[in-house]
Design an enzyme around this catalytic site. Structure first.
Site, mmCIF file in Angstrom:
data_model
loop_
_atom_site.group_PDB
_atom_site.id
_atom_site.type_symbol
_atom_site.label_atom_id
_atom_site.label_comp_id
_atom_site.label_asym_id
_atom_site.label_seq_id
_atom_site.Cartn_x
_atom_site.Cartn_y
_atom_site.Cartn_z
ATOM 1 N N GLU A 110 0.839 -1.186 0.000
ATOM 2 C CA GLU A 110 0.000 0.000 0.000
ATOM 3 C C GLU A 110 0.880 1.244 0.000
ATOM 4 O OE1 GLU A 110 -3.123 -0.117 2.919
ATOM 5 O OE2 GLU A 110 -3.621 -2.188 2.476
ATOM 6 N N HIS A 224 -8.900 9.607 4.307
ATOM 7 C CA HIS A 224 -8.598 8.584 3.301
ATOM 8 C C HIS A 224 -8.844 9.172 1.923
ATOM 9 C CE1 HIS A 224 -8.461 4.843 1.079
ATOM 10 N NE2 HIS A 224 -7.999 4.251 2.162
ATOM 11 N N ARG A 268 -0.868 9.297 2.569
ATOM 12 C CA ARG A 268 -2.289 9.588 2.404
ATOM 13 C C ARG A 268 -2.624 11.071 2.449
ATOM 14 N NH1 ARG A 268 -5.248 4.821 6.005
ATOM 15 N NH2 ARG A 268 -5.087 3.200 4.405
ATOM 16 N N HIS A 328 -11.056 9.638 8.133
ATOM 17 C CA HIS A 328 -10.869 8.190 8.234
ATOM 18 C C HIS A 328 -10.290 7.730 9.567
ATOM 19 C CE1 HIS A 328 -10.208 4.139 6.837
ATOM 20 N NE2 HIS A 328 -8.891 4.228 6.932
ATOM 21 N N ARG A 363 -0.633 8.489 9.622
ATOM 22 C CA ARG A 363 -0.529 7.033 9.802
ATOM 23 C C ARG A 363 -0.132 6.335 8.509
ATOM 24 N NH1 ARG A 363 -3.991 2.704 8.974
ATOM 25 N NH2 ARG A 363 -5.768 4.046 8.469
#
Length: 499
Positions: A110, A224, A268, A328, A363
């Site tokens: 990811e 997100h 992100r 998110h 994160r």
């Protein structure tokens, strides 16, 4: 010890099982049914199984880079060191992670990960598989489960946590405890758009604030990048981009490379802001193009996303789909040490409700489930041990600002829109001050009704509103106090679009 665990996601149930296996009397209290919450919605997976040319050190480095220099080194070291054991434990408890024909765990990649190191289950149903296995494990024990119980407050006496107060359909109750482990998740419903389930209203953090426990880093809210831009909020996993899907503008151009050399696999916060800016510039949603992956791969690797997108009228194997960011994950929360201990003796916090220091300002994808498992187990391991003199540092982010003279009427929707516009993806000093003064005006107008302890016994939604209002003020204060942009906290001189 008599231990009460509040919350039934991966962090809470891991803590409960470890505490029970260590001989403690454990009660799990959950707002909905056992296993409800964010864990069951997680698609991507759990980071921490290292493939060829990968290592703990590289996982740590990726975590620190994503955290924009604000992650705690010791907390990150704990996360990556304990990760393999926690994943092995999940397998032992019955989580069937996806494997290759020869039996090897399949590893996904990811954004912001330098290697494929993420285990997943059911393609994109990892959280559901973990939740089901942990719920079944709890059901096989003598752990007491109290469902449909709303946390109203902590019971504090003699400077320590002594239990909790809850509200159930049959009325209020007090549960005494030698230790309380909060695992109540985040507060996505501070915002008009969120991936979080309806119960994510910051109840645990609000209760800790009222009890005097230290909180930290509330300004770091992760958005997100890719929520399906049609119908109710539905997350399109970052793993889709990890497999090769791209983000394109209305001319088919991969615009994220204008912002970051890693393009779609940038952190992100970077991708989310790039999407928001591009959508504002072109006046329409950006699109996620997964067509090169093919219908068979999409259906096999991402069966849930495949089903939902088709139910909403998209064939994503043939056409790009519209996507937009949404709130998110909360990187901040109740400040804890490396064993989940807060600044208030007897009170632990694990999972998203906690600020462990792992995530810093942003994160790293698929570290959240891992953090819940690692720190849930660590908290249970120190139950009964002497409380450190300073388990977590006190944090003060007071801002001297008067309530607005005219703020209109408070509603949850009005608060969520205010937070989205002014304390969201892109922030300004004027916008943050406007948000904070408005929130304070609403709180002043509410008076005693803003305190959940004074709300009527059956009014759970009013108690949630009071929690959100309290947490919104703390978040806006934290965002104003941090004047420099870093990670998910981004400040500039003008907002996207008009207020």
């Amino acid at each position: 010890m008599n231990v009460v665990v509040v919350g039934s996601g991966i962090a809470g149930l891991t803590a409960a099982l470890h505490a029970h296996e260590s001989g403690h009397a454990v009660t799990v209290v959950t707002k909905g049914a056992l296993g409800d919450g964010c864990t069951g919605f997680a698609q991507g997976g759990v980071a921490g199984v290292y493939g060829p040319h990968d290592s703990r050190d590289q996982h740590a480095e990726d975590t620190l880079v994503a955290g924009a220099g604000l992650s705690d080194d010791a907390a990150v070291d704990v996360l990556v060191a304990d990760g393999a054991a926690r994943i092995a434990e999940l397998i032992a408890r019955g989580v069937a992670f996806d494997r290759s024909p020869d039996g090897e765990l399949l590893l996904g990649r990811e954004a912001a990960h330098s290697h494929a190191r993420i285990v997943h289950a059911g393609g994109d149903a990892t959280g559901a598989a973990i939740s089901a296995a942990l719920v079944a494990a709890v059901r096989r024990t003598t752990i007491t489960v109290v469902e449909h119980a709303f946390l109203t407050d902590l019971v504090v006496g003699s400077g320590a946590t002594q239990g909790i107060r809850i509200l159930r359909p049959d009325g209020p109750r007090t549960l005494e405890a030698d230790a309380v482990i909060l695992a109540t998740g985040g507060a996505g419903h501070l915002y008009a758009h969120t991936t979080n389930p309806l119960g994510a209203t910051g109840d645990g953090i609000a209760a800790a604030l009222r009890a005097g426990a230290a909180v930290a880093d509330l300004e770091f809210v992760q958005f997100h990048p890719t929520i399906l831009g049609a119908g109710p909020a539905f997350l399109v996993s970052e793993a889709v981009r990890g497999e090769g899907a791209t983000l394109i503008d209305d001319e088919g151009r991969r615009f994220v490379f204008d912002t970051h050399p890693d393009g779609e696999l940038a952190p992100r916060d970077v991708v989310s802001r790039a999407i928001a800016r591009q959508a504002a510039a072109q006046g329409s949603p950006v699109r996620l193009d997964a067509t090169l992956l093919g219908a068979e791969t999409l259906a096999h690797r991402f069966p849930t996303i495949d089903r939902i997108t088709r139910e909403r009228g998209f064939d994503w194997s043939r056409e790009p789909i519209p996507v937009t960011p949404a709130a998110h994950y909360l990187m901040g929360g109740i400040a804890t040490d490396l064993d989940g201990r807060s600044s208030l003796p007897g009170l632990f916090a694990v999972g998203e409700v906690a600020r462990t220091g792992v995530h810093g300002a942003n994160r790293l994808a698929s570290n959240s489930l891992l953090e819940g498992a690692v720190f849930g187990a660590r908290a249970a391991a120190v139950l009964g041990a002497p409380w450190p003199r300073r388990a977590a540092p006190p944090v003060s982010q007071a801002v001297d600002l008067e309530p607005a003279a005219s703020a209109g009427s408070f509603t949850r929707a009005a608060l969520q829109r205010l937070m989205w516009d002014e304390v969201g993806l892109i922030r300004t000093d004027d916008g943050l001050r406007h948000a904070l003064s408005t929130i304070r005006a609403w709180s002043a107008a509410a008076g005693p009704e803003a305190d959940p302890s004074t709300v009527g016994p059956g009014a759970v939604d009013e108690r949630e509103d009071a929690n959100l209002l309290l947490l919104a003020e703390a978040t806006a204060c934290a965002a104003l106090a941090r004047t420099a942009s870093v990670g998910a906290h981004f400040r500039e001189h003008s907002l996207i679009g008009a207020r």
